[in-house]
Design a protein around this motif. Structure first.
Motif, mmCIF file in Angstrom:
data_model
loop_
_atom_site.group_PDB
_atom_site.id
_atom_site.type_symbol
_atom_site.label_atom_id
_atom_site.label_comp_id
_atom_site.label_asym_id
_atom_site.label_seq_id
_atom_site.Cartn_x
_atom_site.Cartn_y
_atom_site.Cartn_z
ATOM 1 N N ASP A 1 -39.843 39.686 -8.799
ATOM 2 C CA ASP A 1 -39.156 38.309 -8.732
ATOM 3 C C ASP A 1 -38.620 38.142 -7.183
ATOM 4 O O ASP A 1 -38.975 37.066 -6.694
ATOM 5 C CB ASP A 1 -37.880 38.586 -9.467
ATOM 6 N N GLU B 1 -35.419 39.121 -19.943
ATOM 7 C CA GLU B 1 -36.746 39.852 -20.432
ATOM 8 C C GLU B 1 -36.042 41.128 -21.351
ATOM 9 O O GLU B 1 -36.574 41.359 -22.492
ATOM 10 C CB GLU B 1 -37.562 40.404 -19.551
ATOM 11 N N GLU C 1 -37.647 31.142 -11.643
ATOM 12 C CA GLU C 1 -38.628 30.852 -11.456
ATOM 13 C C GLU C 1 -39.674 31.404 -10.228
ATOM 14 O O GLU C 1 -40.510 30.908 -10.064
ATOM 15 C CB GLU C 1 -38.541 29.276 -11.239
ATOM 16 N N ARG C 2 -39.085 32.135 -9.465
ATOM 17 C CA ARG C 2 -39.831 32.673 -8.434
ATOM 18 C C ARG C 2 -40.091 31.623 -7.187
ATOM 19 O O ARG C 2 -41.186 31.696 -6.651
ATOM 20 C CB ARG C 2 -40.842 33.568 -8.768
ATOM 21 N N LEU D 1 -40.735 44.523 -12.260
ATOM 22 C CA LEU D 1 -40.463 43.223 -12.814
ATOM 23 C C LEU D 1 -39.467 42.587 -11.730
ATOM 24 O O LEU D 1 -39.524 41.538 -11.222
ATOM 25 C CB LEU D 1 -39.746 43.116 -14.159
ATOM 26 N N ARG E 1 -34.268 33.502 -16.808
ATOM 27 C CA ARG E 1 -35.488 33.982 -16.215
ATOM 28 C C ARG E 1 -35.735 33.180 -14.789
ATOM 29 O O ARG E 1 -35.531 31.950 -14.954
ATOM 30 C CB ARG E 1 -36.684 34.138 -16.896
ATOM 31 N N SER F 1 -44.099 34.688 -14.289
ATOM 32 C CA SER F 1 -43.067 34.049 -14.614
ATOM 33 C C SER F 1 -43.068 32.701 -15.121
ATOM 34 O O SER F 1 -42.118 32.036 -15.559
ATOM 35 C CB SER F 1 -42.010 34.226 -13.324
ATOM 36 N N LYS F 2 -44.232 32.276 -14.994
ATOM 37 C CA LYS F 2 -44.592 30.736 -15.273
ATOM 38 C C LYS F 2 -44.965 30.593 -16.782
ATOM 39 O O LYS F 2 -45.193 29.562 -17.397
ATOM 40 C CB LYS F 2 -45.677 30.141 -14.637
ATOM 41 N N ASP G 1 -46.561 34.896 -8.273
ATOM 42 C CA ASP G 1 -46.647 33.670 -8.680
ATOM 43 C C ASP G 1 -48.167 33.306 -9.160
ATOM 44 O O ASP G 1 -48.936 32.986 -8.227
ATOM 45 C CB ASP G 1 -46.169 32.395 -7.734
ATOM 46 N N ARG H 1 -31.954 34.521 -10.925
ATOM 47 C CA ARG H 1 -31.881 35.170 -11.915
ATOM 48 C C ARG H 1 -30.328 34.953 -12.381
ATOM 49 O O ARG H 1 -29.265 35.509 -11.716
ATOM 50 C CB ARG H 1 -32.193 36.699 -11.990
#
Length: 809
Positions: A403, A660, A705-706, A399, A703, A691-692, A408, A714
């Motif tokens: 990130d 998370e 958005e990347r 995870l 969390r 992540s969306k 995405d 983060r």
């Protein structure tokens, strides 16, 4: 269910105005330099006066001293110890402090030599010093009131043209320099949004006036340029609220040196520990630790290191035990700071901490009981080894890499995004060496559906963004701002940026019969937009090749990146892993590695990086070394010496788990899973690779958005919205009160109130209740025995809404 829980109280950090202490009289006073030599009418030099105390400590006495020139027709000296020339000749400055007097000879020459102006050296420096070319003033994209300067003065030619040619040349008036619009605005004689920037009787005013009177020359390409600056002193130990004056000396390409303190810009990397004024006066606060103060001048940077020990010395400082090399370096620093570490955490505290850090999951009551019943002396190391083999470890660390490497779904589509994440997770599960992991990302090519890391080049599409993203992720170095101008806080300029950009300039994502693929074609070269020159691919700090090279040079970049002597890669990875387990990086922020943001314990960071390299970039071996240390295993309970220390690992820091992890903690303790749209029913939040995916809890708790590689995406800071959500959200309440939830089952399973309370405490806190806690909880259950389940729900909700549950500690 009634809300009887204890809520959080959030405190704001207040900036305290320091009260400066008066240093004790010095037993010996010295003045630096021993001899002052001034060449030319504009030369100045700042004296630094240092007292040596009886215990050998050096104390700055620059601001406390009294200065007098014995012949002010040759040179004068200000109350701050700045020597200025008047006429050719020799004189002496008498410096008096602490009942001592020191004589400093001064020689002045070249006063009759006409001044030769250079726009960048003489004018641009004033704009930078007073913030005229900052992004909030004339340096912003659209300029200010029709006058635009290049941000931080990266383009002197454009600034010269804007000042002397735009607006019909009305900004400067050589025939009557004092009436120039530039001077009238900067001195407040005319309305100016930036206010009064310089005084009419200042040296800066005279420089601008004389430059305009000389016909506003731009200068010659042969004029000397700044090659480096030097901050003096280099480092100093300061007591609480003590001061230290800095001096900045610039070295020019013609071998000349000059005091540029008045034109340098200063910034501290930790104003909680030490602040710095615009004139370079450093002031220590009352928090132990160390900070770096950066000075910058014409693109050159240097730093001053300040160590602030705790004011009260520890008598008979004990020899601290060491589990491994980590403790040796941590303990050495604590001794210097007069700080004693906290005791080791007990087994329950360690158990909860290492579970959350290693696998992002709480131990079950059964696991907690089993660990606390284990009497083997190496039980903590054994536990960590077990955790590192669990699938949750791969979930949790995949995870974090997802990130940084920006998995995405919106850019890749569901199938390819999952393939990208799957490659990352498989690499973590297999404990793939980190150098190999990085190499595969940097050099990825082939069909996106078949080559997981190739998807990076579909998500990050521009060569410059690819270069800056991978530099930030794998090196911890920011180069993005060097695209437009020289990095304001580091050594990197535009050629460094475009040299990295060139590695990816010919990397394409294009269609093919088997699906989109990544390939590299053409020449590894990019163009500097300011100079128009071609910049061949070359790594940061490396010499560019003599000629253009055809073909994919990313393999050369990967070779340089993962070289054992690379100054960034191993240190960056070690710093990131250290920050994850200790709550704070040795370099903080973790992805802002630069000379002006040095590590708080450079010897420790070097040792961690060396350990990583010697163990073939095995991240699990690094984790074992960190977790085995007493520094990691310390209690979060402070003592009288370390209660204000948050920088030197003298105690465990409270850390809020990621969004998370916290959601999984809520689900685990209540026994009710969360459902995520489009995901299997058993999916935990740390397994949520997309992540969306919409989820309010994850959004509130930060969390990412990347959309960038910045660790700052983060957000780990607690907020009122988070507290209110846990206290009042129906979704949380429903989990606690669920018919098939853990509390309902526990009430049926445990008819004895004492056993019920024990299980709840083990579930939420991984420890047994204290006698007081047990008594209060049992009394509450018995008081509401007619509604025992609701009372148990009240107790569970209370435990969930506490700092002990909400934080890793």
């Amino acid at each position: 269910m009634s809300h009887r829980g204890r809520a959080f109280t959030l405190f704001c950090l207040l900036y305290l105005f320091p009260v400066f202490a008066t240093a004790a009289d010095s037993v010996q006073v010295s003045v630096d330099p021993a001899v002052v030599e001034l060449r030319g009418s504009t030369a100045t030099y700042s004296l630094l006066v240092t007292g040596k105390a009886a215990d050998g400590r050096l104390i700055d006495r620059t601001r406390a001293a009294h200065y007098r020139s014995l012949d002010d027709k040759v040179a004068t000296v200000t109350d701050a110890g700045i020597v200025r020339p008047v006429a050719d000749g020799s004189t002496t400055i008498l410096v008096e402090t602490d009942a001592q007097a020191v004589k400093t000879p001064v020689r002045v020459e070249g006063m009759g030599v006409p001044r030769k102006f250079n726009f960048e050296n003489d004018v641009e420096t004033i704009f930078s010093r007073f913030g005229c070319n900052a992004s909030g003033c004339h340096g912003k994209a659209e300029g200010q009131n029709g006058f635009k300067l290049s941000v931080f003065g990266f383009d002197p030619a454009a600034d010269f043209a804007a000042l002397t040619k735009e607006a019909r040349g009305r900004r400067v008036f050589p025939a009557a320099p004092e009436n120039s619009l530039l001077l009238r605005k900067m001195t407040g004689q005319m309305p100016h949004g930036g206010g009064n920037r310089i005084a009419r009787n200042s040296a800066d005013y005279e420089t601008l006036r004389a430059w305009i009177a000389a016909g506003t020359p731009f200068g010659s390409p042969d004029d000397p340029t700044v090659t480096a600056i030097r901050v003096e002193p280099r480092e100093r130990l300061l007591g609480f609220h003590e001061l230290q004056q800095l001096r900045v000396v610039a070295h020019y390409s013609d071998g000349r040196e000059a005091d540029v303190t008045a034109l340098a810009k200063f910034q501290t990397n930790n104003d909680t520990l030490a602040g710095v004024s615009a004139t370079g006066l450093v002031s220590a606060n009352d928090v132990p630790g160390d900070a770096a103060v950066m000075a910058s001048f014409l693109g050159a940077v240097d730093t001053f290191r300040v160590l602030v020990p705790r004011g009260e010395r520890v008598e008979n400082y004990p020899t601290l035990p060491e589990n491994n090399f980590v403790d040796r370096f941590v303990n050495q620093k604590l001794r210097k700071l007069n700080v004693l570490p906290s005791d080791l955490a007990d087994d329950a505290e360690y158990l909860r901490r290492v579970y959350l850090d290693a696998i992002g999951t709480l131990p079950t009551p059964a696991e907690a009981r089993r660990f606390q019943a284990d009497a083997r002396p190496d039980r903590r190391a054994r536990l960590l080894d077990e955790l590192l083999q669990r699938p949750e470890f791969a979930d949790y660390f995949a995870l974090q890499w997802a990130d940084l490497l920006r998995v995405d779904r919106q850019a890749l589509g569901h199938k390819r995004a999952y393939g990208y994440y799957k490659w990352i997770r498989e690499a973590v599960a297999a404990n793939k060496p980190l150098d190999q992991f990085a190499r595969e990302v940097v050099t990825a090519e082939g069909v996106l559906a078949e080559v997981g890391p190739a998807s990076f080049y579909k998500v990050v599409t521009k060569p410059g963004e690819r270069a800056s993203t991978l530099s930030q992720v794998f090196l911890g170095v920011h180069i993005a701002c060097a695209e437009c101008h020289h990095h304001p806080y580091d050594r990197w300029g535009q050629d460094d940026y475009f040299g990295m950009n060139a590695f990816f300039a010919d990397v394409l994502v294009k269609g093919a019969p088997g699906g989109e693929l990544v390939t590299a074609e053409g020449k590894a070269v990019s163009k500097n937009p300011r100079t128009g020159a071609d910049v061949p691919a070359h790594a940061l700090g490396e010499k560019p090749p003599a000629g253009m090279v055809v073909g994919d040079r990313r393999k050369e970049l990967a070779d340089w990146l993962t070289r054992p002597d690379n100054p960034y890669f191993a240190r960056n990875v070690a710093n990131r892993v250290w920050a994850h387990f200790l709550g704070r990086g040795l370099v903080e922020p973790v992805d802002d590695v630069r000379a002006t943001n040095p590590p708080t314990n450079p010897e420790l960071l070097d040792a961690l990086a060396k350990h990583l390299v010697e163990n073939n970039y095995d991240v699990k071996a690094l984790i074992r070394a960190i977790a085995a240390s007493r520094a990691y295993q310390r209690s979060s309970q402070p003592n009288a010496t370390n209660e204000r220390d948050e920088q030197n690992y003298s105690r465990a820091l409270f850390r809020r788990p990621g969004a998370e992890v916290l959601l999984d903690m809520v689900c685990q303790t209540t026994g009710v899973r969360e459902r995520f749209a489009g995901m299997p029913a058993e999916t935990r939040a740390v397994q949520l690779w997309d992540s969306k995916a919409e989820h309010y809890f994850l959004k509130v708790f930060g969390r990412p958005e990347r959309i960038s590689a910045c660790a700052c995406e983060r957000n780990g800071e607690p907020s009122v919205a988070q507290v209110l959500h846990l206290l009042n959200a129906p979704a949380v309440h429903d989990k606690v009160a669920h018919e098939a939830g853990y509390v309902a089952k526990l009430v049926k399973r445990e008819p004895k109130d004492e056993a019920l309370v024990e299980e709840l405490y083990l579930t939420f806190y991984s420890r047994l209740p204290s006698a007081k806690e047990r008594g209060v909880a049992v009394a509450y259950l018995r008081e509401h025995k007619e509604k025992r389940r609701q009372a148990a729900e009240d107790l569970a909700w209370t435990l969930l809404n506490t700092t002990e549950f909400f934080f890793n500690h």
